[in-house]
Design an enzyme around this catalytic site. Structure first.
Site, PDB file in Angstrom:
ATOM      1  N   HIS A   1       4.663  -7.424  -0.031  1.00  0.00           N
ATOM      2  CA  HIS A   1       4.297  -8.689  -0.664  1.00  0.00           C
ATOM      3  C   HIS A   1       5.003  -8.864  -2.012  1.00  0.00           C
ATOM      4  CE1 HIS A   1       0.769  -9.633   2.056  1.00  0.00           C
ATOM      5  NE2 HIS A   1       1.081  -8.398   2.402  1.00  0.00           N
TER       6      HIS A   1
ATOM      7  N   SER B   1       8.153   3.608   4.933  1.00  0.00           N
ATOM      8  CA  SER B   1       9.386   3.537   4.169  1.00  0.00           C
ATOM      9  C   SER B   1       9.083   3.376   2.695  1.00  0.00           C
ATOM     10  CB  SER B   1      10.295   2.422   4.682  1.00  0.00           C
ATOM     11  OG  SER B   1      11.624   2.658   4.280  1.00  0.00           O
TER      12      SER B   1
ATOM     13  N   ASP C   1       0.851  -1.184   0.000  1.00  0.00           N
ATOM     14  CA  ASP C   1       0.000   0.000   0.000  1.00  0.00           C
ATOM     15  C   ASP C   1       0.890   1.238   0.000  1.00  0.00           C
ATOM     16  OD1 ASP C   1      -2.088  -1.764   0.298  1.00  0.00           O
ATOM     17  OD2 ASP C   1      -2.942  -0.772   2.061  1.00  0.00           O
TER      18      ASP C   1
END
Length: 288
Positions: A144, A247, A88
């Site tokens: 992911h 980050s 995200d």
């Protein structure tokens, strides 16, 4: 140079991050609940999609920040050749790698060799493709797999911990190659690819599913690990790691058929959405 950037050159990056590490993992209920509530309010965090919706149920601020989502909250692409968004956040930059360099921000570029800490490892990506996703404090902080792949090697590279917020990325030369980072090399069905987890100011940790906590400790020299033959294979969309605090994730794809869709800087993205395809001809690339 704006003051917010100039002061970062003087700050004790690692000391500040260690203090955040302690604060984020403190389990004293009044403290951790205060931190969680303030972040939820300040950044309008949507806990309705979290596996645990009660903000006070998390044992620490770190547990809240790396919270899991409800099953199905991030559908994966159905097309076999689709490239899934690894996290995200917002698109920082995306497009073609030109002469072995990626765009960091308008007017700023960084060499792939320096980013990966290895000239030979960078060679397959000299004319490839890249995408950079910035995670803010409001985002889901697990990372992911963009494609299915087998883990080949990792390299923990020492560095500073400048903020990776847009204002710093635009102002600090070669920021992504200067910050502490974990470079993850994978072998996929269509060739190699790399996922780089870039540390940042006040990021108190980087973890992976295959090795647990990777940062801290902070590196004093590059530390590589060979994972070939250990059977660590992750499917597209599988969790590979997580950040404690916001980050940046950078994905590199080699010279070949991989192309992005219509991506523009600052575009919101969610983990699992289709960013491109490993066979389609490019439609557009981000304006550098």
């Amino acid at each position: 140079m704006r003051a917010a950037v100039a002061v970062q050159y003087l700050l004790p990056h690692r000391l500040l991050s260690r203090l955040v590490l302690w604060a984020a993992r403190c389990r004293w209920r009044p403290w951790k609940n205060l931190l969680i509530r303030r972040v939820v309010a300040a950044y309008e965090v949507d806990l309705g999609e979290a596996a645990v919706e009660d903000a006070t149920a998390y044992p620490s601020f770190a547990a809240f920040f790396t919270r899991a989502l409800k099953p199905g909250a991030r559908p994966l692409p159905t097309a076999a050749q689709a490239i899934a968004c690894p996290a995200d956040g917002r698109i920082s930059q995306a497009g073609a790698i030109s002469a072995g360099r990626i765009v960091q921000a308008k007017g700023q570029a960084v060499s792939v060799a320096e980013l990966l800490g290895d000239e030979a490892a960078a060679a397959p990506y000299a004319q490839g493709q890249f995408v950079t996703v910035y995670l803010s404090p409001r985002d889901y902080h697990r990372v992911h797999m963009p494609l299915a792949g087998e883990l080949v090697e990792t390299l923990h590279i020492p560095g500073r911990l400048f903020s990776v917020a847009p204002f710093a990325v635009e102002a600090v030369p070669r920021l992504f190659a200067r910050n502490e980072r974990l470079v993850c090399h994978f072998r996929g069905a269509d060739g190699p690819f790399v996922v780089v987890l870039v540390g940042a100011m006040l990021v108190s940790g980087i973890e992976t599913v295959w090795s647990g906590v990777e940062v801290p400790p902070y590196a004093s020299r590059p530390n590589g690990r060979d994972w070939q033959g250990q059977g660590i294979r992750l499917e597209r969309g599988a969790e590979l790691g997580r950040f404690n605090m916001g980050s940046t994730v950078i994905v590199l794809l080699p010279t070949g058929p991989a192309r992005w869709g219509d991506l523009v800087p600052d575009q919101p993205v969610r983990m699992g959405q289709t960013l491109g395809n490993v066979t389609d001809v490019a439609k557009t690339s981000v304006d550098s």
